[in-house]
Scaffold this motif. Sequence first.
Motif, PDB file in Angstrom:
ATOM      1  N   LEU A 155       0.852  -1.191   0.000  1.00 45.28           N
ATOM      2  CA  LEU A 155       0.000   0.000   0.000  1.00 45.28           C
ATOM      3  C   LEU A 155       0.886   1.238   0.000  1.00 45.28           C
ATOM      4  CD1 LEU A 155      -2.833   1.401   0.532  1.00 45.28           C
ATOM      5  CD2 LEU A 155      -2.286   1.182   2.968  1.00 45.28           C
ATOM      6  N   TYR A 156       0.578   2.200  -0.889  1.00 46.57           N
ATOM      7  CA  TYR A 156       1.301   3.472  -0.914  1.00 46.57           C
ATOM      8  C   TYR A 156       0.654   4.453   0.052  1.00 46.57           C
ATOM      9  CZ  TYR A 156       3.636   1.791  -5.127  1.00 46.57           C
ATOM     10  OH  TYR A 156       4.382   1.070  -6.014  1.00 46.57           O
ATOM     11  N   LEU A 157       1.498   5.133   0.832  1.00 49.09           N
ATOM     12  CA  LEU A 157       1.049   6.154   1.778  1.00 49.09           C
ATOM     13  C   LEU A 157       1.764   7.473   1.491  1.00 49.09           C
ATOM     14  CD1 LEU A 157       1.103   4.090   5.123  1.00 49.09           C
ATOM     15  CD2 LEU A 157      -0.903   4.667   3.739  1.00 49.09           C
ATOM     16  N   ASP A 158       1.284   8.527   2.120  1.00 46.53           N
ATOM     17  CA  ASP A 158       1.912   9.846   2.019  1.00 46.53           C
ATOM     18  C   ASP A 158       2.081  10.253   0.554  1.00 46.53           C
ATOM     19  OD1 ASP A 158       3.060  12.217   2.801  1.00 46.53           O
ATOM     20  OD2 ASP A 158       5.052  11.368   3.210  1.00 46.53           O
ATOM     21  N   ASP A 159       0.986  10.194  -0.183  1.00 41.33           N
ATOM     22  CA  ASP A 159       0.973  10.565  -1.606  1.00 41.33           C
ATOM     23  C   ASP A 159       1.992   9.788  -2.420  1.00 41.33           C
ATOM     24  OD1 ASP A 159      -1.070  12.475  -1.322  1.00 41.33           O
ATOM     25  OD2 ASP A 159       0.363  14.002  -0.680  1.00 41.33           O
ATOM     26  N   GLY A 160       2.253   8.549  -2.024  1.00 40.66           N
ATOM     27  CA  GLY A 160       3.150   7.692  -2.775  1.00 40.66           C
ATOM     28  C   GLY A 160       4.601   7.774  -2.371  1.00 40.66           C
ATOM     29  N   LYS A 161       4.930   8.588  -1.363  1.00 35.26           N
ATOM     30  CA  LYS A 161       6.327   8.707  -0.930  1.00 35.26           C
ATOM     31  C   LYS A 161       6.797   7.499  -0.127  1.00 35.26           C
ATOM     32  CE  LYS A 161       6.156  13.781  -0.610  1.00 35.26           C
ATOM     33  NZ  LYS A 161       4.688  13.925  -0.821  1.00 35.26           N
ATOM     34  N   VAL A 162       5.841   6.736   0.409  1.00 30.87           N
ATOM     35  CA  VAL A 162       6.167   5.576   1.242  1.00 30.87           C
ATOM     36  C   VAL A 162       5.360   4.374   0.752  1.00 30.87           C
ATOM     37  CG1 VAL A 162       6.080   4.601   3.572  1.00 30.87           C
ATOM     38  CG2 VAL A 162       6.658   7.016   3.251  1.00 30.87           C
ATOM     39  N   LEU A 163       6.013   3.225   0.709  1.00 33.07           N
ATOM     40  CA  LEU A 163       5.344   1.960   0.406  1.00 33.07           C
ATOM     41  C   LEU A 163       5.336   1.097   1.659  1.00 33.07           C
ATOM     42  CD1 LEU A 163       4.210  -0.154  -1.682  1.00 33.07           C
ATOM     43  CD2 LEU A 163       6.582  -0.928  -1.927  1.00 33.07           C
ATOM     44  N   THR A 164       4.172   0.594   2.041  1.00 30.40           N
ATOM     45  CA  THR A 164       4.089  -0.357   3.145  1.00 30.40           C
ATOM     46  C   THR A 164       3.820  -1.744   2.578  1.00 30.40           C
ATOM     47  OG1 THR A 164       1.713   0.013   3.445  1.00 30.40           O
ATOM     48  CG2 THR A 164       3.204   1.380   4.730  1.00 30.40           C
ATOM     49  N   VAL A 165       4.453  -2.749   3.179  1.00 38.01           N
ATOM     50  CA  VAL A 165       4.362  -4.119   2.697  1.00 38.01           C
ATOM     51  C   VAL A 165       4.050  -5.046   3.868  1.00 38.01           C
ATOM     52  CG1 VAL A 165       5.594  -5.999   1.545  1.00 38.01           C
ATOM     53  CG2 VAL A 165       6.054  -3.622   0.893  1.00 38.01           C
ATOM     54  N   THR A 166       3.071  -5.935   3.695  1.00 43.10           N
ATOM     55  CA  THR A 166       2.819  -6.932   4.735  1.00 43.10           C
ATOM     56  C   THR A 166       3.830  -8.059   4.621  1.00 43.10           C
ATOM     57  OG1 THR A 166       1.178  -8.044   3.332  1.00 43.10           O
ATOM     58  CG2 THR A 166       0.345  -6.435   4.920  1.00 43.10           C
ATOM     59  N   GLU A 167       4.339  -8.507   5.785  1.00 42.09           N
ATOM     60  CA  GLU A 167       5.347  -9.562   5.820  1.00 42.09           C
ATOM     61  C   GLU A 167       4.993 -10.567   6.916  1.00 42.09           C
ATOM     62  OE1 GLU A 167       9.266  -7.894   6.136  1.00 42.09           O
ATOM     63  OE2 GLU A 167       8.888  -6.395   4.564  1.00 42.09           O
ATOM     64  N   ARG A 168       5.256 -11.815   6.620  1.00 43.64           N
ATOM     65  CA  ARG A 168       4.913 -12.892   7.543  1.00 43.64           C
ATOM     66  C   ARG A 168       6.145 -13.430   8.263  1.00 43.64           C
ATOM     67  NH1 ARG A 168       0.160 -16.257   4.221  1.00 43.64           N
ATOM     68  NH2 ARG A 168      -1.304 -14.508   4.235  1.00 43.64           N
ATOM     69  N   ALA A 169       5.925 -13.835   9.510  1.00 44.00           N
ATOM     70  CA  ALA A 169       7.015 -14.356  10.329  1.00 44.00           C
ATOM     71  C   ALA A 169       7.508 -15.686   9.767  1.00 44.00           C
ATOM     72  CB  ALA A 169       6.548 -14.524  11.764  1.00 44.00           C
TER      73      ALA A 169
END
Length: 441
Positions: A155-169
């Motif tokens: 998911l892109y946040l902050d108008d695309g300046k940051v990408l968040t990624v889900t990660e599994r243990a």
Amino acid sequence: MFMKRRTFIKAAAGAPVASALSGGSAAFGADCGEGETSGPPASLRSRAAYVPGYWPDTAHSQGLSARFHPDIGRNVPTDYDGPVRLLTRLGFDGSLKQAVFPVFGHDVAISPDGSVGFFGSLEYENFVSFDPQTLDLIAIGRPLGEGWIGGGHGLYLDDGKVLTVTERAPKTGYLGTPEQHHGRISFRDPVTLAETHHCSSHGISPHDIRAIDGGRYVAIAHYGSTYPAGKRSYGLPRHIVEPSIAIVEAASGKLVEKILTGTSGFELRHLCPVDRQTLFAIQVDMQPDDLDEPFRENQTALYEKDLTTLGGESYFPAPMVKVAGNNRSAKALGTTDQQIRMRQGISIARDDEHGQVIATYPSSQRVLIFDESSGDVIEEIATDELGLDYPCGVAVLGDTPFFVITGHWKNMFVFRRGSGELVRDLCHYTTFFGHSHICVA
């Protein structure tokens, strides 16, 4: 009702696999049996759908497997021996581009300015960034830490300046407490995929991630699936602990709320926030073998095995749930009859203009549309009766009057928002080679 008509396709408008993979285009509005050809409206022409392809080994061009084609397979490093996935860029102007990537790809996201894309990996190390126009590989990223793997979505946040990624243990047999298996969300440069920091996802096997309140919060869907104690695989039925939705403050990583669905044996895979208080979420019940006869309306007719499932597995009914108001428990939606057709819920999207939530159920060949206020099912589309098999991807096209549904293996159908009316002239016929989700940008 249009959903009750049995409509036969007069012409197979999709291009042959070889010509489609080599970059040819297939025009919209081909003779599909209804209406006059008029082409896509101006509001659609600059948009494109991005569709993963799960089975690239079945895709060939000019006598070569797509992976080893000099153009289509250009993004795969010569020394790479891991899994690959195909990505299709299907323009609403009729253009078609396809390329193979070194990723066990599941979902695609495109930055708000359209400058970069993210192809997420599910239960594998690699995820990638790419150029949305050319489908050229930009960078390969990996979770930090031994054994950590992708959760499938970004998911892109902050108008695309940051990408968040889900990660599994790291995968291991259940250790006794949920916290020992909690995943995380990483915050990354959207182009290089370099990680800046990460925080706990506050649940087991995080997957879907959505923005709330303009990205101030993120909502994360957690399967809750772990390997049983002492085992080295998930097995069937799944061993599930605390399927949940976690709402996290993006800036701090602080857990704001955790909602347990409380349904034994159901994974929680995807979600759709309406606002901070109201969320819809898809549950899934994966069981051994293909035992779906009880869910068939006509027991005397021949039917095919569910082509979206792997050998030895089947999807049983699992109701959509809604969380709203002060009572934060998850409420199952739909009548008993409607819930029978909620099998293998995959994609979910919100039509904010009409106050509706749209979800796909490929194992029952259905698209269900829910009223976001009441939670009632207000429309049910039998896509196989329209010529679209195994509906998987869904996208609501923002400032247009349309939403789109893609079939698991091929074809994209366009529907009118609000009414669910099929718009044949705007449908597109091409092969994706299997997928779960789509992104339109």
